[in-house]
Write an enzyme that holds these catalytic residues in place. Sequence first.
Site, PDB file in Angstrom:
ATOM      1  N   GLU A  61       0.796  -1.232   0.000  1.00  0.00           N
ATOM      2  CA  GLU A  61       0.000   0.000   0.000  1.00  0.00           C
ATOM      3  C   GLU A  61       0.829   1.284   0.000  1.00  0.00           C
ATOM      4  OE1 GLU A  61      -2.921  -0.122   3.114  1.00  0.00           O
ATOM      5  OE2 GLU A  61      -3.943  -1.842   2.257  1.00  0.00           O
ATOM      6  N   GLU A  97      -5.503  -8.683   0.832  1.00  0.00           N
ATOM      7  CA  GLU A  97      -6.145  -8.384   2.122  1.00  0.00           C
ATOM      8  C   GLU A  97      -7.624  -8.121   1.901  1.00  0.00           C
ATOM      9  OE1 GLU A  97      -4.409  -5.206   4.476  1.00  0.00           O
ATOM     10  OE2 GLU A  97      -2.379  -5.900   4.011  1.00  0.00           O
TER      11      GLU A  97
HETATM   12  C1  FCB Z   1      -4.589  -2.108   5.437  1.00  0.00           C
HETATM   13  C2  FCB Z   1      -3.190  -2.436   5.934  1.00  0.00           C
HETATM   14  C3  FCB Z   1      -3.155  -3.455   7.033  1.00  0.00           C
HETATM   15  C4  FCB Z   1      -4.318  -3.308   7.993  1.00  0.00           C
HETATM   16  C5  FCB Z   1      -5.629  -3.192   7.254  1.00  0.00           C
HETATM   17  C6  FCB Z   1      -6.836  -3.079   8.145  1.00  0.00           C
HETATM   18  O1  FCB Z   1      -4.606  -0.831   4.903  1.00  0.00           O
HETATM   19  O2  FCB Z   1      -2.384  -2.928   4.882  1.00  0.00           O
HETATM   20  O3  FCB Z   1      -1.913  -3.352   7.669  1.00  0.00           O
HETATM   21  O4  FCB Z   1      -4.094  -2.282   8.869  1.00  0.00           O
HETATM   22  O5  FCB Z   1      -5.583  -2.092   6.400  1.00  0.00           O
END
Ligand code: FCB
Length: 444
Positions: free
Chosen positions: A166, A352
Amino acid sequence: MNLSSLPADFRWGVSTSAYQTEGAVAADGRMPSIWDDFCRTPNAIEGGDTGEQACDSYHRWPEDLALLRRLGVTSYRFSVAWPRIQPLGSGALNPAGLDHYDRIVDDLLDAEITPFVTLYHWDLPSALQRSGGWVARDTALRFAEYAGVVAARLGDRVRDWTTINEPLCCAWIAHLEGRMAPGHRDLHDAVHASHHLLLGHGLASDAVRANAESTPQVGIVLNLSPCEPATDDPADARAAERADGHTNRWWLDPLHGRGYPADMVDVYGIEPPVQPRDLEVIAAPLDFLGVNYYFRMRVAADDTVATLGYRPVPVVGAATTAMGWEVHPQGLHDVLVRVAKEYDSPVLYVTESGAAFDDVPDADGHVHDAERAEYLRDHIGATASAVAEGARVQGFYAWSLTDNFEWSYGYWPRFGLAYVDYPSQRRTIKHSGEVYAAIIRGEH
Ligand code: FCB
């Protein structure tokens, strides 16, 4: 849930990151990162929380491995802490740090769980921040050197690597909005950091490919959000275009050889500090793109908002998580289909997907988190429908294995498939974890 579109070797995983879980910040030669420093800044973190203890995963790796086995995941995405490997960000290596991740990789392979390594999940060694952090070009070069070291050590067994998690958060939230380490609020710094993060990705990709013994698969992880106008007013449509530029295109375009989007260079009024060949380095072919997805954005034009000229507008009546993030699984489908179509992405992973809800353990310590289980099923379903439409998604990683330190929010948001009772550090798989295990077993 119809998962028939998913390939037979589809990966089922969970994701974590070092600073959010490991604790042990001074153990075995680790030196501070910018997050250790940021946590000491007054009012930076809710409740004054810090990552000092987190889930103590550095010492409790066997317990976490047992959870992974119980869930039955086929892959584990975790990050390597740069300040454990090269405590000052350059120069001397710390053998104990390398040994730690070496052991994790061996244990995972013994358990037939594919390791998926993130090289940078935001824990920049503090020493590098003192020489400018990501605003300084040199940090990209240092990052590549560190990536090469890790690849040389683990690359005989690890095949899958992501460089940076990110970059949007590292550049915009950390350097423009000030809500993440190092906590700057400066557009010039943010634009410069964004370029050096992408350059660091490109240089580190080369370093991994040059140093890993087996043939590595190297990619980057972006957090993407569909950006929609709040109304059909043309001003809102332009605002949504800017939101999309800032959130998605600023990263996707240069990574895919299109350079920085000219409309956004105009919006920022700042040229990224591109030197000859940088754009080629950044656009080195990706073996895959990792997509993190949490919410969509709906925006309205607002000239009082500095620089970007838009503000988020909540969707009336929408379901939200405990953090107020809208629950909108269709958005995951949409971003996957979009990158597959518009950027011709070779292989995608959902690296994620997850949600914070208020977990209340019963007397036996069990958490009946029906909302998180539904969230998970709906986002897996959205992934499968994107695959049915041609997006080549080869894996889904739930965020996260355990509850952990949620950055500036501290510990109150709980994202885990396993509950962590922080005082005792006891882990208990939640109902959502059982549901995930059943999906992985093919019972859905
Ligand atoms: C993302 C991050 C991760 C976590 C989630 C909820 O942006 O990559 O580390 O904090 O959000």
